[in-house]
Design a protein around this motif. Structure first.
Motif, PDB file in Angstrom:
ATOM      1  N   LYS A   1       0.831  -1.208   0.000  1.00  0.00           N
ATOM      2  CA  LYS A   1       0.000   0.000   0.000  1.00  0.00           C
ATOM      3  C   LYS A   1       0.870   1.264   0.000  1.00  0.00           C
ATOM      4  O   LYS A   1       0.561   2.244  -0.684  1.00  0.00           O
ATOM      5  CB  LYS A   1      -0.918  -0.010   1.223  1.00  0.00           C
ATOM      6  CG  LYS A   1      -1.892  -1.177   1.253  1.00  0.00           C
ATOM      7  CD  LYS A   1      -2.699  -1.191   2.546  1.00  0.00           C
ATOM      8  CE  LYS A   1      -3.620  -2.394   2.628  1.00  0.00           C
ATOM      9  NZ  LYS A   1      -4.369  -2.448   3.913  1.00  0.00           N
ATOM     10  N   ALA A   2       1.949   1.241   0.778  1.00  0.00           N
ATOM     11  CA  ALA A   2       2.817   2.415   0.850  1.00  0.00           C
ATOM     12  C   ALA A   2       3.506   2.674  -0.488  1.00  0.00           C
ATOM     13  O   ALA A   2       3.619   3.836  -0.925  1.00  0.00           O
ATOM     14  CB  ALA A   2       3.858   2.223   1.952  1.00  0.00           C
TER      15      ALA A   2
ATOM     16  N   SER B   1       2.387   6.992  -6.890  1.00  0.00           N
ATOM     17  CA  SER B   1       1.339   7.842  -7.459  1.00  0.00           C
ATOM     18  C   SER B   1       1.734   9.306  -7.548  1.00  0.00           C
ATOM     19  O   SER B   1       1.029  10.094  -8.163  1.00  0.00           O
ATOM     20  CB  SER B   1       0.054   7.712  -6.623  1.00  0.00           C
ATOM     21  OG  SER B   1       0.273   8.230  -5.310  1.00  0.00           O
ATOM     22  N   ARG B   2       2.866   9.682  -6.937  1.00  0.00           N
ATOM     23  CA  ARG B   2       3.288  11.083  -6.941  1.00  0.00           C
ATOM     24  C   ARG B   2       4.657  11.198  -7.603  1.00  0.00           C
ATOM     25  O   ARG B   2       5.616  10.516  -7.225  1.00  0.00           O
ATOM     26  CB  ARG B   2       3.323  11.642  -5.523  1.00  0.00           C
ATOM     27  CG  ARG B   2       1.937  11.629  -4.883  1.00  0.00           C
ATOM     28  CD  ARG B   2       1.924  12.178  -3.489  1.00  0.00           C
ATOM     29  NE  ARG B   2       2.380  13.549  -3.413  1.00  0.00           N
ATOM     30  CZ  ARG B   2       2.255  14.311  -2.315  1.00  0.00           C
ATOM     31  NH1 ARG B   2       1.691  13.800  -1.239  1.00  0.00           N
ATOM     32  NH2 ARG B   2       2.694  15.541  -2.309  1.00  0.00           N
ATOM     33  N   ALA B   3       4.712  12.070  -8.612  1.00  0.00           N
ATOM     34  CA  ALA B   3       5.945  12.216  -9.391  1.00  0.00           C
ATOM     35  C   ALA B   3       7.108  12.693  -8.532  1.00  0.00           C
ATOM     36  O   ALA B   3       8.249  12.271  -8.717  1.00  0.00           O
ATOM     37  CB  ALA B   3       5.712  13.193 -10.546  1.00  0.00           C
ATOM     38  N   SER B   4       6.849  13.583  -7.575  1.00  0.00           N
ATOM     39  CA  SER B   4       7.929  14.117  -6.748  1.00  0.00           C
ATOM     40  C   SER B   4       8.560  13.020  -5.896  1.00  0.00           C
ATOM     41  O   SER B   4       9.782  13.015  -5.684  1.00  0.00           O
ATOM     42  CB  SER B   4       7.391  15.237  -5.851  1.00  0.00           C
ATOM     43  OG  SER B   4       6.350  14.747  -5.000  1.00  0.00           O
TER      44      SER B   4
ATOM     45  N   ASN C   1       8.431  15.262   2.490  1.00  0.00           N
ATOM     46  CA  ASN C   1       7.047  14.949   2.880  1.00  0.00           C
ATOM     47  C   ASN C   1       6.727  13.477   2.673  1.00  0.00           C
ATOM     48  O   ASN C   1       5.583  13.095   2.418  1.00  0.00           O
ATOM     49  CB  ASN C   1       6.066  15.820   2.098  1.00  0.00           C
ATOM     50  CG  ASN C   1       6.226  15.662   0.586  1.00  0.00           C
ATOM     51  OD1 ASN C   1       7.270  15.201   0.110  1.00  0.00           O
ATOM     52  ND2 ASN C   1       5.217  16.059  -0.170  1.00  0.00           N
ATOM     53  N   VAL C   2       7.747  12.623   2.773  1.00  0.00           N
ATOM     54  CA  VAL C   2       7.551  11.195   2.506  1.00  0.00           C
ATOM     55  C   VAL C   2       6.584  10.551   3.488  1.00  0.00           C
ATOM     56  O   VAL C   2       5.893   9.572   3.151  1.00  0.00           O
ATOM     57  CB  VAL C   2       8.918  10.465   2.547  1.00  0.00           C
ATOM     58  CG1 VAL C   2       9.481  10.448   3.954  1.00  0.00           C
ATOM     59  CG2 VAL C   2       8.811   9.047   1.993  1.00  0.00           C
TER      60      VAL C   2
ATOM     61  N   LYS D   1       8.016   0.680 -12.057  1.00  0.00           N
ATOM     62  CA  LYS D   1       6.828   0.219 -12.775  1.00  0.00           C
ATOM     63  C   LYS D   1       5.877   1.362 -13.110  1.00  0.00           C
ATOM     64  O   LYS D   1       5.053   1.234 -14.015  1.00  0.00           O
ATOM     65  CB  LYS D   1       6.090  -0.835 -11.936  1.00  0.00           C
ATOM     66  CG  LYS D   1       6.857  -2.141 -11.775  1.00  0.00           C
ATOM     67  CD  LYS D   1       6.084  -3.122 -10.919  1.00  0.00           C
ATOM     68  CE  LYS D   1       6.850  -4.430 -10.736  1.00  0.00           C
ATOM     69  NZ  LYS D   1       6.112  -5.395  -9.872  1.00  0.00           N
ATOM     70  N   SER D   2       5.987   2.496 -12.393  1.00  0.00           N
ATOM     71  CA  SER D   2       5.130   3.638 -12.686  1.00  0.00           C
ATOM     72  C   SER D   2       5.604   4.314 -13.969  1.00  0.00           C
ATOM     73  O   SER D   2       6.766   4.168 -14.366  1.00  0.00           O
ATOM     74  CB  SER D   2       5.159   4.628 -11.522  1.00  0.00           C
ATOM     75  OG  SER D   2       6.453   5.179 -11.368  1.00  0.00           O
ATOM     76  N   PRO D   3       4.738   5.065 -14.678  1.00  0.00           N
ATOM     77  CA  PRO D   3       5.159   5.719 -15.936  1.00  0.00           C
ATOM     78  C   PRO D   3       6.373   6.636 -15.753  1.00  0.00           C
ATOM     79  O   PRO D   3       7.314   6.577 -16.541  1.00  0.00           O
ATOM     80  CB  PRO D   3       3.914   6.503 -16.342  1.00  0.00           C
ATOM     81  CG  PRO D   3       2.772   5.765 -15.716  1.00  0.00           C
ATOM     82  CD  PRO D   3       3.301   5.251 -14.413  1.00  0.00           C
TER      83      PRO D   3
END
Length: 279
Positions: free
Chosen positions: A84-85, A91-94, A107-108, A178-180
């Motif tokens: 989940k983490a 999900s966040r590019a930064s 802000n991790v 695996k994310s874009p």
């Protein structure tokens, strides 16, 4: 006071320790970490195992320097919660960009807060420690010394935080890739460098310039424009003393309680001030 860490996550790690640990024991632990008392250490399977030199104390019958085994473990995060983490991180590019460049986003913790978890330590229960020394207090000075050593290692390897929580760096990078955005960054970081193109000459080729026949000797020697009367001082480099700072506050040859970088910065400042008229 000497700094054992210069990154924000390393300082946050130390701040968490200071919030629930006796200051006297931490002070002695600092001297152990900076005084070469930690003979060796190994980080494996999320645990830190170190060999720490003890103190000779004839009053208690200790006539030779003992060697104690100290272990530190952080509360691991379950595989289900890591799934989940990682989904939140991806999900966040930064988050993806900084993690793939070996940095921890400031802000991790936002990725762990919905799961009621933390990446950085927040309380004493986050740690499980043990030492073979006869001191029953926890942490003893040997454990405190390894705490500070661990904080300094976080500067060089931020992924150590994830390993201490039960996720290896390889697994983390595979999941992020695996994310874009992660895929794009991974391809760029692993791309092969282009071969250098040979040049026909090492120096700029001279070119012929026509000169007016009407030029006087005064124009030839002095030119059409006067040189500036003053020269602007060059701006200082962005990172000063990079060779000194490369090994950190406590390089292998430095066995004092205060920072090697602080000492060298003071030395260079005094040299620069004394020779200011020569610059």
């Amino acid at each position: 006071m000497a700094q054992f860490s210069r990154t924000w996550w390393g300082k946050r790690f130390i701040s968490a320790l200071e919030s629930f640990t006796d200051s006297g024991r931490l002070s002695r632990g600092r001297s152990y970490a900076s005084g070469g008392k930690i003979k060796s250490y190994e980080i494996k399977n999320g645990a830190v195992t170190a060999k720490v030199r003890g103190s000779v104390n004839p009053y208690f019958g200790v006539y030779t320097e003992p060697l104690y085994t100290t272990t530190i473990e952080m509360q691991p995060i379950s595989a289900a919660n890591w799934t989940k983490a990682i989904a939140a991180l991806s999900s966040r590019a930064s988050f993806v960009a900084k993690l793939l460049m070996n940095e921890i986003p400031d802000n991790v913790e936002e990725a762990f807060r919905p799961l009621k978890l933390h990446l950085l330590p927040h309380r004493q229960a986050d740690f499980k420690t043990d030492c073979s020394c006869p001191d029953w207090s926890n942490p003893c000075k040997h454990i405190a010394g390894v705490y500070y050593l661990l904080a300094s290692q976080l500067d060089q390897d931020p992924f150590l935080l994830f390993e201490l929580r039960g996720l290896s760096r390889d697994d983390l990078k595979v999941e992020l890739a695996k994310s874009p955005l992660g895929q794009a960054l991974s391809d760029e970081m692993t791309a092969q460098e282009q071969e250098p193109v040979p040049s026909g000459a090492y120096y700029t080729q001279p070119q012929m310039v026509s000169v007016s026949d009407q030029m006087t000797l005064r124009e030839y020697w002095q030119g059409q424009k006067r040189l500036p009367q003053t020269i602007d001082v060059a701006n200082p480099v962005g990172v000063s003393g990079i060779l000194v700072k490369k090994q950190g506050d406590y390089p292998a040859f430095w066995h004092k309680d205060h920072s090697f970088i602080d000492v060298m910065e003071d030395l260079y400042e005094r040299v620069k001030t004394k020779n200011r008229d020569l610059i």
